[in-house]
Enzyme design. Structure first.
Site, PDB file in Angstrom:
ATOM      1  N   SER A  52      -7.678   0.575   2.173  1.00 39.18           N
ATOM      2  CA  SER A  52      -7.550  -0.534   2.862  1.00 39.18           C
ATOM      3  C   SER A  52      -8.977  -0.761   3.568  1.00 39.18           C
ATOM      4  O   SER A  52      -9.812   0.169   3.391  1.00 39.18           O
ATOM      5  CB  SER A  52      -6.564  -0.395   3.999  1.00 39.18           C
ATOM      6  OG  SER A  52      -5.386  -0.166   3.458  1.00 39.18           O
TER       7      SER A  52
HETATM    8  N1  SAH Z   1      -3.719   3.817   3.206  1.00 37.62           N
HETATM    9  C1  SAH Z   1      -4.056   4.073   1.797  1.00 37.62           C
HETATM   10  C2  SAH Z   1      -3.906   2.754   1.108  1.00 37.62           C
HETATM   11  C3  SAH Z   1      -2.669   2.465   0.482  1.00 37.62           C
HETATM   12  S1  SAH Z   1      -2.369   1.210  -0.123  1.00 37.62           S
HETATM   13  C4  SAH Z   1      -5.462   4.448   1.680  1.00 37.62           C
HETATM   14  O1  SAH Z   1      -6.437   4.647   2.917  1.00 37.62           O
HETATM   15  O2  SAH Z   1      -5.914   4.525   0.826  1.00 37.62           O
HETATM   16  C5  SAH Z   1      -0.718   1.279  -0.275  1.00 37.62           C
HETATM   17  C6  SAH Z   1      -0.105   2.327  -1.127  1.00 37.62           C
HETATM   18  O3  SAH Z   1       1.294   2.304  -0.758  1.00 37.62           O
HETATM   19  C7  SAH Z   1      -0.230   2.217  -2.364  1.00 37.62           C
HETATM   20  O4  SAH Z   1      -0.680   3.476  -2.991  1.00 37.62           O
HETATM   21  C8  SAH Z   1       1.307   2.008  -2.865  1.00 37.62           C
HETATM   22  O5  SAH Z   1       1.632   2.466  -4.138  1.00 37.62           O
HETATM   23  C9  SAH Z   1       2.080   2.536  -1.895  1.00 37.62           C
HETATM   24  N2  SAH Z   1       3.640   2.116  -1.965  1.00 37.62           N
HETATM   25  C10 SAH Z   1       4.125   1.014  -1.934  1.00 37.62           C
HETATM   26  N3  SAH Z   1       5.587   1.245  -1.868  1.00 37.62           N
HETATM   27  C11 SAH Z   1       5.696   2.247  -1.462  1.00 37.62           C
HETATM   28  C12 SAH Z   1       7.068   3.010  -1.105  1.00 37.62           C
HETATM   29  N4  SAH Z   1       8.201   2.426  -1.235  1.00 37.62           N
HETATM   30  N5  SAH Z   1       6.855   4.380  -1.121  1.00 37.62           N
HETATM   31  C13 SAH Z   1       5.549   5.037  -1.030  1.00 37.62           C
HETATM   32  N6  SAH Z   1       4.558   4.353  -1.358  1.00 37.62           N
HETATM   33  C14 SAH Z   1       4.570   3.092  -1.603  1.00 37.62           C
END
Ligand code: SAH
Length: 202
Positions: A52
């Site tokens: 993000s």
């Molecule tokens: N905070 C993270 C950004 C994450 S993007 C950073 O700093 O890099 C959102 C993430 O949520 C993605 O990697 C995606 O694969 C994950 N995601 C989506 N649905 C999910 C679920 N049901 N359980 C766990 N992870 C999930």
């Protein structure tokens, strides 16, 4: 990054500013995008997912308000960047990622960086981590159509849950607090996250 993108836009909590200065964001960005680690954008981390934008991460941290004794649940480990920021402040961070490659990479990196208070697992985070519940803080880094019931159920009394709620095209960053057993919702700014894919997501 801290001065131009975070402090300038009104994030004033010294604890949050200090952890942003401490955790090197470039370690969490893939080699080919590393030059842009400190720009004001989300960046690809592989598997169609993104790390993000720094300001949004800071905003989520401010709404979540983790304390030194907080047990935190994070949904969507992604690169592990926000996991590291949380681990700098809170006593313990449980983080769930649905894509195994990302979970493994983040897990290895955080271990290399010396974070001993982080546990990462692969799974559907929309269902939470029942064995470790309740949590003082829950942070969801992917967009849900509504507050996932399992997560609300795993929020401790006095706890705070931050989750982007809305459609795939637009969401509202929402703060959910448990006050005397009831859930209190407060809507914040509009935002755009990748979808929370799972039983209580989309
Ligand atoms: N905070 C993270 C950004 C994450 S993007 C950073 O700093 O890099 C959102 C993430 O949520 C993605 O990697 C995606 O694969 C994950 N995601 C989506 N649905 C999910 C679920 N049901 N359980 C766990 N992870 C999930």
């Amino acid at each position: 990054m801290v001065a131009g993108q975070i402090l300038n836009r009104g994030i004033r909590d010294p604890k949050i500013l200090s952890v942003f200065s401490k955790v090197p964001r470039d370690r969490f960005v893939p080699e080919e995008h590393r030059m842009r680690s400190y720009t004001d954008h989300p960046l690809p981390i592989g598997e169609g997912q993104t790390i993000s934008q720094p300001y949004i991460v800071a905003l989520m941290m401010e709404l979540l308000h983790p304390e030194p004794d907080s047990r935190v649940l994070e949904i969507g480990t992604g690169s592990g960047y926000q996991t590291a920021l949380l681990a700098e402040i809170a006593s313990k961070v449980y983080s769930i990622e649905r894509i195994p490659v990302l979970a493994e990479r983040a897990s290895r990196l955080l271990k290399d960086m010396g974070y001993a208070n982080v546990e990462i697992r692969v799974g559907d985070g929309s269902l939470g981590w029942p064995e470790a519940a309740p949590f003082d803080r829950i942070l969801v880094a992917a967009a849900a159509p509504s507050v996932p019931k399992s997560l609300a159920g795993q929020l401790a009394e006095g706890g705070r849950l931050v989750v982007p709620i809305g459609s795939a095209l637009e969401q509202t960053l929402t703060l959910v607090e448990r006050v005397q057993g009831n859930l209190r919702l407060q809507e914040g700014c509009s935002c755009l996250f990748v979808p929370l894919i799972g039983a209580e997501g989309s």
